[in-house]
Design a protein around this motif. Sequence first.
Motif, PDB file in Angstrom:
ATOM      1  N   ASP A   1      11.993  -9.057 -13.683  1.00 56.74           N
ATOM      2  CA  ASP A   1      13.005  -9.414 -12.677  1.00 56.74           C
ATOM      3  C   ASP A   1      12.021 -10.039 -11.391  1.00 56.74           C
ATOM      4  N   ASP A   2      11.140  -9.132 -11.126  1.00 57.15           N
ATOM      5  CA  ASP A   2      10.290  -9.571 -10.067  1.00 57.15           C
ATOM      6  C   ASP A   2       9.552 -10.884 -10.293  1.00 57.15           C
ATOM      7  N   TYR A   3       8.910 -10.855 -11.443  1.00 54.35           N
ATOM      8  CA  TYR A   3       8.458 -11.831 -11.802  1.00 54.35           C
ATOM      9  C   TYR A   3       9.361 -13.518 -11.789  1.00 54.35           C
ATOM     10  N   ALA A   4      10.487 -13.309 -12.551  1.00 55.28           N
ATOM     11  CA  ALA A   4      11.663 -14.249 -12.542  1.00 55.28           C
ATOM     12  C   ALA A   4      12.102 -14.933 -11.175  1.00 55.28           C
ATOM     13  N   GLU A   5      11.790 -14.007 -10.020  1.00 55.62           N
ATOM     14  CA  GLU A   5      12.102 -14.499  -8.888  1.00 55.62           C
ATOM     15  C   GLU A   5      11.617 -15.966  -8.512  1.00 55.62           C
ATOM     16  N   HIS A   6      10.437 -15.926  -8.867  1.00 54.69           N
ATOM     17  CA  HIS A   6       9.462 -16.872  -8.515  1.00 54.69           C
ATOM     18  C   HIS A   6       9.222 -18.286  -9.374  1.00 54.69           C
ATOM     19  N   ILE A   7      10.267 -17.962 -10.408  1.00 58.41           N
ATOM     20  CA  ILE A   7       9.866 -19.138 -11.595  1.00 58.41           C
ATOM     21  C   ILE A   7      11.245 -20.206 -11.352  1.00 58.41           C
ATOM     22  N   PHE A   8      11.219 -21.270 -11.007  1.00 63.69           N
ATOM     23  CA  PHE A   8      12.191 -22.399 -10.628  1.00 63.69           C
ATOM     24  C   PHE A   8      12.222 -23.270 -11.763  1.00 63.69           C
ATOM     25  N   GLY A   9      13.376 -23.979 -11.853  1.00 68.28           N
ATOM     26  CA  GLY A   9      13.393 -25.064 -13.050  1.00 68.28           C
ATOM     27  C   GLY A   9      14.731 -25.420 -13.615  1.00 68.28           C
ATOM     28  N   TYR A  10      15.001 -25.777 -14.718  1.00 70.56           N
ATOM     29  CA  TYR A  10      16.087 -25.936 -15.341  1.00 70.56           C
ATOM     30  C   TYR A  10      16.288 -25.108 -16.458  1.00 70.56           C
ATOM     31  N   HIS A  11      15.321 -24.721 -17.395  1.00 69.42           N
ATOM     32  CA  HIS A  11      15.561 -24.048 -18.602  1.00 69.42           C
ATOM     33  C   HIS A  11      14.554 -22.958 -18.678  1.00 69.42           C
TER      34      HIS A  11
ATOM     35  N   ILE B   1      16.577 -19.798 -12.264  1.00 73.87           N
ATOM     36  CA  ILE B   1      17.027 -20.797 -13.526  1.00 73.87           C
ATOM     37  C   ILE B   1      18.546 -20.012 -14.142  1.00 73.87           C
ATOM     38  N   ARG B   2      19.365 -20.808 -14.229  1.00 75.61           N
ATOM     39  CA  ARG B   2      20.518 -20.462 -14.577  1.00 75.61           C
ATOM     40  C   ARG B   2      20.672 -20.699 -16.285  1.00 75.61           C
ATOM     41  N   HIS B   3      20.219 -21.660 -16.805  1.00 78.91           N
ATOM     42  CA  HIS B   3      20.329 -22.050 -18.327  1.00 78.91           C
ATOM     43  C   HIS B   3      19.151 -21.187 -18.850  1.00 78.91           C
ATOM     44  N   HIS B   4      19.736 -20.077 -19.727  1.00 79.99           N
ATOM     45  CA  HIS B   4      18.898 -19.247 -20.358  1.00 79.99           C
ATOM     46  C   HIS B   4      18.909 -19.610 -21.872  1.00 79.99           C
TER      47      HIS B   4
ATOM     48  N   THR C   1      26.305  -8.497 -23.743  1.00 82.07           N
ATOM     49  CA  THR C   1      24.968  -8.282 -23.265  1.00 82.07           C
ATOM     50  C   THR C   1      23.960  -9.674 -23.405  1.00 82.07           C
ATOM     51  N   ILE C   2      24.140 -10.246 -24.413  1.00 79.04           N
ATOM     52  CA  ILE C   2      23.375 -11.531 -24.711  1.00 79.04           C
ATOM     53  C   ILE C   2      24.706 -12.657 -24.779  1.00 79.04           C
ATOM     54  N   ASN C   3      23.990 -13.533 -24.044  1.00 80.13           N
ATOM     55  CA  ASN C   3      25.030 -14.775 -24.136  1.00 80.13           C
ATOM     56  C   ASN C   3      24.670 -15.572 -25.504  1.00 80.13           C
ATOM     57  N   LYS C   4      25.750 -15.442 -26.274  1.00 78.82           N
ATOM     58  CA  LYS C   4      25.466 -16.188 -27.704  1.00 78.82           C
ATOM     59  C   LYS C   4      25.663 -17.566 -27.584  1.00 78.82           C
ATOM     60  N   GLY C   5      26.478 -17.981 -26.666  1.00 78.49           N
ATOM     61  CA  GLY C   5      26.706 -19.544 -26.359  1.00 78.49           C
ATOM     62  C   GLY C   5      25.260 -20.262 -26.095  1.00 78.49           C
ATOM     63  N   ASN C   6      24.259 -19.435 -25.608  1.00 80.61           N
ATOM     64  CA  ASN C   6      23.055 -20.125 -25.626  1.00 80.61           C
ATOM     65  C   ASN C   6      21.742 -19.644 -26.550  1.00 80.61           C
ATOM     66  N   MET C   7      22.373 -19.113 -27.779  1.00 80.32           N
ATOM     67  CA  MET C   7      21.457 -18.411 -28.591  1.00 80.32           C
ATOM     68  C   MET C   7      21.211 -19.695 -29.805  1.00 80.32           C
ATOM     69  N   VAL C   8      19.821 -19.404 -30.029  1.00 84.37           N
ATOM     70  CA  VAL C   8      19.386 -20.410 -31.161  1.00 84.37           C
ATOM     71  C   VAL C   8      18.625 -19.556 -32.051  1.00 84.37           C
ATOM     72  N   VAL C   9      18.894 -19.838 -33.371  1.00 85.13           N
ATOM     73  CA  VAL C   9      18.335 -19.185 -34.335  1.00 85.13           C
ATOM     74  C   VAL C   9      17.008 -19.839 -35.061  1.00 85.13           C
ATOM     75  N   GLY C  10      15.992 -19.318 -34.932  1.00 82.53           N
ATOM     76  CA  GLY C  10      14.693 -19.808 -35.669  1.00 82.53           C
ATOM     77  C   GLY C  10      13.732 -18.844 -35.289  1.00 82.53           C
ATOM     78  N   GLN C  11      12.533 -19.433 -35.779  1.00 79.78           N
ATOM     79  CA  GLN C  11      11.106 -18.556 -35.592  1.00 79.78           C
ATOM     80  C   GLN C  11      10.388 -18.889 -34.255  1.00 79.78           C
ATOM     81  N   SER C  12       9.617 -18.045 -33.815  1.00 74.92           N
ATOM     82  CA  SER C  12       8.800 -18.119 -32.571  1.00 74.92           C
ATOM     83  C   SER C  12       7.911 -19.295 -32.617  1.00 74.92           C
ATOM     84  N   HIS C  13       7.322 -19.184 -34.002  1.00 71.59           N
ATOM     85  CA  HIS C  13       6.202 -20.152 -34.288  1.00 71.59           C
ATOM     86  C   HIS C  13       6.658 -21.557 -34.575  1.00 71.59           C
ATOM     87  N   SER C  14       7.920 -21.702 -34.436  1.00 65.18           N
ATOM     88  CA  SER C  14       8.347 -23.238 -34.896  1.00 65.18           C
ATOM     89  C   SER C  14       9.685 -23.315 -33.698  1.00 65.18           C
TER      90      SER C  14
END
Length: 285
Positions: A34-44, A62-65, A106-119
């Motif tokens: 939370d402390d780190y995220a306060e200094h991260i700006f952008g769109y996604h 950033i509002r779009h997670h 707890t998790i916004n399923k509308g902004n969820m993507v199913v996939g692997q982190s290495h791709s």
Amino acid sequence: MKSAFRAKPPRYPTSWKDFPAGEHIRDAVKTVCDDYAEHIFGYHFAKLGSLSAEINLDTSPIRHHINQVPFDNQFGRQLDANNASEDIADNKVSPSQLHEKSSESTINKGNMVVGQSHSLPFAENSIDGFLLANELDFAQDPHEILREVDRVITQNGYVIISGFNPLSLAGIAKFLPVKRGNILHDARFFTSYRMKDWLQLLGFEIVEQRQVLFSTLFFQQRWKGAAKLQHYLASYLPWCSAVYVILAKKRVIPMTAIKPKRNLKPRFSAVGASARTSAVNRSLR
């Protein structure tokens, strides 16, 4: 550099509840994030892995997670449209109501993507921030994940990485016959120095690092005086913390054109003659 690839992939946690002290780990990591995220700006902002998806960055500008989880994850399975399609077909809920209902969890399923982190299914230079909450500790090839993050992250983008420290009580307990069924025995436990070395090789600048939790993590924390001990160890023995959190920033060095030299002198001239003398002789004729 020693390769971090493992032939057999480790067991992958589906939730923080898979750890005996999972809630304490999640809360400690969330406080730093939370402390780190306060200094991260952008769109996604993208959160990779099941553990990252359960950390809500409420203070992030950033509002779009985007939460990317594997299909075998419990939230990935919930993305199966069977139940949703049945509710819509029975006129129980509308698609818009279904999205509102999912956003209340707890998790916004509308902004969820199913996939692997290495791709990662994202375009190059499109994500402004990443969260990898102990994702590399359960990866078969962490280098591949970091290369994908480097491909997708924007210039001057940020990445937050948390990991288990092998130079801690938890790192020692990993090799002891204690709770053999615990998924912590499958964790990779990379040192923070090794993690920072990987990031720097990809052009990331280490902005900050914090050490949290001083315990074995194999048991639930029940001692009332643990908070004072945690503060003492964080002040005098930070290197032996069970979990570390790193904030790194992508640095892109711009290319500069090479300026030509001024007043170039001719490197070739006729032997025994001067161009200036020849010109004067022709004028006299």
